[in-house]
Design a protein around this motif. Structure first.
Motif, short mmCIF file in Angstrom:
data_model
loop_
_atom_site.label_atom_id
_atom_site.label_comp_id
_atom_site.label_asym_id
_atom_site.label_seq_id
_atom_site.Cartn_x
_atom_site.Cartn_y
_atom_site.Cartn_z
N TYR A 46 0.98 -1.06 -0.20
CA TYR A 46 0.11 -0.44 0.17
C TYR A 46 0.48 1.02 -0.07
CZ TYR A 46 -3.92 3.47 1.58
OH TYR A 46 -4.27 4.88 1.49
N PRO A 47 2.03 1.49 0.78
CA PRO A 47 2.78 2.62 1.05
C PRO A 47 3.23 3.21 -0.81
CG PRO A 47 3.31 1.18 2.40
CD PRO A 47 2.13 0.32 1.33
N GLY A 48 3.39 2.47 -1.87
CA GLY A 48 4.25 2.03 -3.15
C GLY A 48 3.01 2.80 -3.69
N LEU A 49 1.63 2.59 -3.55
CA LEU A 49 0.33 3.31 -4.12
C LEU A 49 0.59 5.26 -3.60
CD1 LEU A 49 -2.72 0.80 -3.72
CD2 LEU A 49 -1.01 1.30 -5.80
N VAL B 273 3.62 11.44 -5.74
CA VAL B 273 5.01 11.97 -5.34
C VAL B 273 6.39 11.92 -6.15
CG1 VAL B 273 6.21 13.14 -3.20
CG2 VAL B 273 3.89 12.17 -2.71
N THR B 274 6.25 10.68 -5.95
CA THR B 274 8.30 10.64 -6.69
C THR B 274 7.99 9.05 -6.91
OG1 THR B 274 8.95 9.30 -4.39
CG2 THR B 274 9.43 11.66 -5.47
N PRO B 275 7.48 9.18 -8.00
CA PRO B 275 7.40 7.66 -9.23
C PRO B 275 8.51 7.06 -9.12
CG PRO B 275 6.03 9.25 -10.23
CD PRO B 275 7.22 10.11 -9.21
N ALA B 276 9.70 7.51 -9.60
CA ALA B 276 10.76 6.43 -8.91
C ALA B 276 10.87 5.58 -7.74
CB ALA B 276 12.22 7.85 -8.97
N TRP C 262 10.52 0.74 -3.89
CA TRP C 262 9.58 0.44 -3.15
C TRP C 262 8.69 -0.55 -3.94
CZ3 TRP C 262 9.02 1.30 2.06
CH2 TRP C 262 7.95 0.27 1.93
N ILE C 263 8.09 -0.65 -4.89
CA ILE C 263 7.31 -1.78 -5.79
C ILE C 263 8.29 -2.66 -5.63
CG2 ILE C 263 5.93 -2.53 -6.95
CD1 ILE C 263 4.84 0.28 -7.33
#
Length: 255
Positions: free
Chosen positions: A208-211, A216-219, A224-225
């Motif tokens: 969930y934090p990846g979403l 904010v920062t896709p990179a 993370w993902i």
């Protein structure tokens, strides 16, 4: 006991982190490459459509991810159950064990699918009146997704765990039928039901934090993902290894 199995699987990964990285490090690279490729490839419906090269790259990386996943899973099973040491940078390639693993996995997937399809069909019929009554609701999709998860995904995961010992057995060259796997895990029926809930909730919590980061920062979200997907892979394989070790080989848990 279900929580103990999950904790044991986590300790299996983090207690052998160096070996886990030697065995699964290549999976991290493949997952990252797949994520970068997906980000660089125009989505379907774009002005000029996705490029042929981009689609081919994504296909090749997806195939590579499947192969690497099988390679890592078999190597990890063998490392834990047979104490087979990995190579310096890559896991040992065992073609015969990987092929046996593929065959066992296909049969297992078909059995789970055949059991779940009637459940999903009946559940869908029961949900039709509810869907109609919620047509004016503000958030029917979320509730329907939750109900669908309970009706189909939870039973599928539970059945998978009950039959999963056939996978480590194939990896280590042992003969184990689906009937025998179901019989061996019968004493842990309640524990594996709890394990199903714990593993699904834990997987959702770490992803969930990846979403949130993606907005904010896709990179950073990609990193993370990627790490989370690798962790889910390693812990998932460790859970299956633990089920086999505890219920088939009668090993004690240290959690």
């Amino acid at each position: 006991m279900g929580i103990r199995i999950f904790v044991h699987a986590m300790r299996m990964v983090f207690g052998n982190l160096r070996a886990a990285l030697r065995i699964g490090g290549v999976a991290l690279v493949v997952l990252l490459a797949l994520g970068i490729s997906a980000g660089l490839t125009p989505p379907p419906g774009a002005l000029h459509g996705p490029s042929t090269a981009g689609m081919a790259t994504n296909l090749l990386l997806t195939i590579a991810r499947v192969i690497v996943g099988l390679w890592v899973a078999v190597a990890w099973h063998r490392f834990i159950l047979l104490e087979e040491t990995p190579g310096a940078l890559l896991p040992r390639w065992n073609g015969a064990a990987i092929w046996a693993y593929v065959k066992a996995g296909v049969v297992l997937a078909l059995i789970v699918l055949l059991i779940i399809l009637p459940i999903a069909f009946v559940g869908g019929l029961l949900m039709v009146p509810m869907t109609a009554s919620m047509a004016t609701s503000a958030s029917p999709r979320l509730l329907m997704a939750l109900i669908g998860l309970i009706i189909t995904f939870l039973p599928a995961c539970y059945i998978f765990y009950r039959l999963s010992p056939v996978l480590p057995a194939a990896a280590v060259g042992s003969r184990l039928s689906l009937r025998e796997a179901w019989f061996q895990t019968s004493p842990g029926a309640g524990a594996l039901a709890m394990l199903t809930l714990v593993s699904i909730v834990a997987s959702w919590l770490v992803q969930y934090p990846g979403l949130l980061i993606a907005g904010v920062t896709p990179a950073m979200a990609l990193i993370w993902i990627t790490v989370v997907q690798w962790l889910v892979l390693m812990v998932g394989v460790s859970i299956v290894t633990t089920i086999y070790g505890h219920y088939v080989e009668k090993r004690d848990l240290n959690a």
